[in-house]
Design a protein around this motif. Structure first.
Motif, PDB file in Angstrom:
ATOM      1  N   GLU A 141       4.152  -3.000   2.861  1.00  8.52           N
ATOM      2  CA  GLU A 141       3.269  -4.158   2.816  1.00  8.52           C
ATOM      3  C   GLU A 141       1.828  -3.676   2.598  1.00  8.52           C
ATOM      4  O   GLU A 141       1.447  -2.617   3.094  1.00  8.52           O
ATOM      5  N   LEU A 142       1.021  -4.449   1.850  1.00  6.21           N
ATOM      6  CA  LEU A 142      -0.311  -3.998   1.420  1.00  6.21           C
ATOM      7  C   LEU A 142      -1.229  -3.575   2.578  1.00  6.21           C
ATOM      8  O   LEU A 142      -1.792  -2.495   2.571  1.00  6.21           O
ATOM      9  N   ASN A 143      -1.365  -4.471   3.572  1.00  5.37           N
ATOM     10  CA  ASN A 143      -2.257  -4.175   4.706  1.00  5.37           C
ATOM     11  C   ASN A 143      -1.832  -2.899   5.428  1.00  5.37           C
ATOM     12  O   ASN A 143      -2.666  -2.069   5.808  1.00  5.37           O
ATOM     13  N   GLN A 144      -0.505  -2.766   5.598  1.00  5.73           N
ATOM     14  CA  GLN A 144       0.024  -1.588   6.288  1.00  5.73           C
ATOM     15  C   GLN A 144      -0.290  -0.330   5.480  1.00  5.73           C
ATOM     16  O   GLN A 144      -0.683   0.701   6.024  1.00  5.73           O
ATOM     17  N   ALA A 145      -0.133  -0.437   4.147  1.00  7.52           N
ATOM     18  CA  ALA A 145      -0.388   0.708   3.269  1.00  7.52           C
ATOM     19  C   ALA A 145      -1.854   1.141   3.360  1.00  7.52           C
ATOM     20  O   ALA A 145      -2.160   2.332   3.363  1.00  7.52           O
ATOM     21  N   ILE A 146      -2.770   0.150   3.482  1.00  8.59           N
ATOM     22  CA  ILE A 146      -4.211   0.485   3.615  1.00  8.59           C
ATOM     23  C   ILE A 146      -4.450   1.166   4.956  1.00  8.59           C
ATOM     24  O   ILE A 146      -5.138   2.184   5.042  1.00  8.59           O
ATOM     25  N   ARG A 147      -3.843   0.593   6.005  1.00  6.93           N
ATOM     26  CA  ARG A 147      -4.016   1.186   7.343  1.00  6.93           C
ATOM     27  C   ARG A 147      -3.427   2.603   7.394  1.00  6.93           C
ATOM     28  O   ARG A 147      -3.946   3.467   8.085  1.00  6.93           O
ATOM     29  N   ASP A 148      -2.331   2.820   6.625  1.00  8.18           N
ATOM     30  CA  ASP A 148      -1.695   4.149   6.589  1.00  8.18           C
ATOM     31  C   ASP A 148      -2.425   5.112   5.650  1.00  8.18           C
ATOM     32  O   ASP A 148      -1.977   6.240   5.454  1.00  8.18           O
TER      33      ASP A 148
END
Lengths: 251, 410
Positions: free
Chosen positions: B87-94
């Motif tokens: 998921e996009l938000n998760q990818a940014i946080r990761d």
């Protein structure tokens, strides 16, 4: 000369169990005079008031009542002059571990107003007498209690005091050094100095003391030559006087 | 005063025999601060350089290809990446990408119709790389907007100046030196106060409760020296150690900071740094932190140091042993830290009652001296109050320590 007139001293302590403050009368109206060329022995059990009396003579404590004079100087009125006349030794007093005996004696010489070079010479002479010459330039960190006591003795006598106040001087010393200390005290007497010593070692008292005072519960009993005390109490040895006083409850 | 001097000399002699304590008191700060500052600066620079040299990874949704050419034209700043598996938000946080940028489907048409279109950027505000991506995007859009506006004006036959009705030019009335001096003035009292106290506390305990514990205090008291001179000698020693420790720390900090600043300026080579150098801004620092400023600040620190030394002396002598003394005096560090932090607070100089609050008024006076806003009256009040406090404390400690109950705790 040492003169004590009706000296009283007490402490307030807290009883841990009852949490109440308790007054202890350590010294109760002691009067005594020690003349130059005389060794006075102060005897008594633990907590009798010997050390408190000697501390007051040395100017470390002040009497609540009465007065003390050392070589004519009142400990309350001229404290520095009185302290300057006293050479005080006690097992409570220690040495600076980081110093060597030479450095220690030099600085204490300066404290007592003696020229450092003179203090060092005198100190080394005293240490030689006390058989510590081999250790004058060794840091005192590793010294035994006996070796420290020897340095303390040299410190107390460094400024050539007219009055010697020694509290348990032979504690921690071997028999040979204890004898040297007693000889030193006898020498002080022949030099005309005033000497007062407290001890538990009764043979020492019988050997060197001219007069003896027995403190029990803060009160001075006796104050006479050892033989006279024995005759007065009709006992063969001084420790018998102790037992008799204990049986009487110090009265 | 001979007795006090002798006791002072004895304390320093004793200290000189302890190489470890000497090292940690005087040599350690000289090594510690340069090491710490260099490390911090290197780490900071490396991190910033790494971020700057790396393009921001962006997942772009731009069906009308409105911004894609501009993003691809700057490969140093942007790298377009395919949609992540998660998921996009998760990818940014990761940290698999720095930003997701979505441009509305009708953007191209709106641009032609001279309407406003929307771009939605998703990023992680807690991550420096992600924030840099947004910053880079803003710069790009700003430039792109100018180009688009110019094109629209040209279409309308209007002059390009129509889009720029005014231009702001700012001039600095102050100097780089004053700026640095103000910063120095805000944290210097904090450093001075803490170091004065913390630097001398352990030495104070050693020379008071420690001497008592080791049985050497009685040896000293049995000499002919007057009691008050023994106390003054010890007081002088505690004060001198605090002062020396503070000066060593400050010296080390000053050298480290100066070195750091010059290295930064040289490596940055920015216009601002060059301008500051050219205008003699940094050179003028000596005018702000002039010998008079430093001397007047130092003058305030003397009674303050004496006040702290008396406090340590009292706590140390009254204690039965070093542990008790340490326990009694350690909370003092917290008080000093709180006072220090308080003195760093912005807008402090506007509080009217502060010049009358002891210790804090010293901080305030030093702060004002450095920011060239010093008031003679406030300075004299701070000096007078601190001298009075130090005098009262010296009188009190001499009086209390003359009591035998302080020496023989039953």
């Amino acid at each position: 000369m040492i003169q004590l007139v009706e000296v009283h001293k007490g402490f307030t302590v807290k009883d841990k169990k009852t949490r109440k403050k308790k007054r202890i009368e350590a010294v109760r109206g002691i009067s005594l005079t020690v003349k130059p060329g005389e060794i006075y022995g102060l005897l008594g059990p633990n907590g009798a008031g010997k050390s408190t009396t000697l501390r007051m003579i040395a100017g470390l404590m002040h009497p609540e009542q009465g007065r003390i004079e050392v070589c004519g100087a009142g400990t309350a009125t001229e404290p520095e002059k009185a302290r300057g006349a006293v050479g005080y030794l006690s097992t409570d007093l220690n040495v600076y571990n980081r110093f060597t005996p030479r450095e220690f004696l030099r600085i204490f010489g300066e404290f007592q107003g003696v020229d450092p070079a003179v203090a060092e010479r005198r100190g080394l002479h005293l240490l030689e007498k006390l058989e510590l010459s081999d250790f004058v330039d060794v840091k005192m960190e590793g010294f035994s209690s006996g070796q420290r006591q020897k340095v303390s003795i040299a410190r107390a006598l460094l400024h050539d005091p007219r009055v010697i106040v020694f509290d348990e001087p032979t504690t921690g010393l071997d028999v040979l050094t204890a004898k040297t200390v007693l000889d030193l005290l006898s020498l002080m007497r022949t030099e005309g100095r005033t000497v007062i010593v407290s001890t538990h070692v009764l043979p020492m008292v019988e050997r060197i003391c001219d007069r003896v005072g027995i403190i029990f519960d803060g009160i001075l009993h006796g104050d006479a030559p050892p033989r006279e005390i024995l005759q007065r109490w009709n006992v063969p040895a001084l420790d018998e006087v102790f037992f008799a006083l204990a049986a009487k409850g110090g009265a | 005063m001979r007795g006090a001097w002798l006791v002072f000399k004895k304390e320093f002699l004793e200290l000189s025999k302890d190489r470890k304590t000497l090292f940690f008191t005087f040599a350690m700060p000289l090594i510690l601060f340069p090491l710490l500052f260099t490390m911090m600066s290197k780490l900071g620079r490396n991190d910033a350089a790494q971020r700057k040299n790396k393009p921001s990874r962006i997942f772009l949704v731009d069906q009308g290809r409105v911004l894609e050419p501009a993003l691809r034209a700057d490969p140093k700043s942007f790298q377009l990446v395919p949609r992540p598996e998660t998921e996009l938000n998760q990818a940014i946080r990761d940290q698999k990408l720095e930003m997701a940028l979505e441009i509305e489907e009708t953007a191209a048409a709106k641009l032609v119709r001279q309407e406003t279109f929307t771009l939605t950027a998703t990023y992680d505000r807690s991550d420096d790389s992600s924030k840099l991506a947004l910053e880079r995007l803003r710069d790009l859009i700003k430039k792109q907007d100018v180009a688009w506006v110019q094109a629209r004006l040209q279409t309308l036959g209007a002059p390009p100046q129509l889009a720029v009705p005014s231009r702001l030019e700012s001039r600095n009335a102050s100097s780089m030196a004053l700026f640095i001096a103000k910063i120095m003035g805000s944290f210097l009292p904090y450093i001075l106060i803490i170091m004065m106290y913390a630097g001398s506390m352990q030495h104070g305990i050693y020379t008071t409760a420690g001497e008592k514990e080791r049985g050497t205090l009685l040896s000293l008291l049995s000499t002919r020296m007057p009691r008050n001179q023994i106390i003054w000698g010890k007081l002088l020693y505690i004060f001198a150690i605090g002062l020396l420790a503070t000066l060593m720390n400050l010296l080390s900090m000053a050298v480290s900071m100066a070195h750091l600043f010059s290295t930064e300026a040289a490596s940055a080579g920015t216009k601002a740094a060059q301008a500051a150098m050219e205008s003699g801004g940094i050179g003028n620092l000596s005018a702000v932190a002039s010998p008079a400023t430093l001397g007047l600040s130092f003058l305030l620190m003397i009674p303050l140091g004496l006040f702290f030394s008396n406090f340590i002396l009292l706590g140390g002598i009254q204690a039965k042993n070093t542990v008790e003394a340490g326990t009694a005096l350690t909370p003092g560090i917290f008080v000093v830290v709180v006072l220090g932090v308080f003195s760093m607070a912005p807008g402090l100089e506007k509080m009217t009652l502060l010049p009358y609050v002891p210790i804090v008024n010293v901080s305030l006076a030093i702060r004002k001296l450095f920011s060239q806003q010093a008031s003679a009256v406030e300075y004299l009040i701070a000096l007078g109050m601190t001298v009075g406090l130090a005098g009262a404390m010296t009188w009190l400690s001499t009086r209390i320590l003359n009591r035998e109950s302080a020496i023989f705790k039953v």
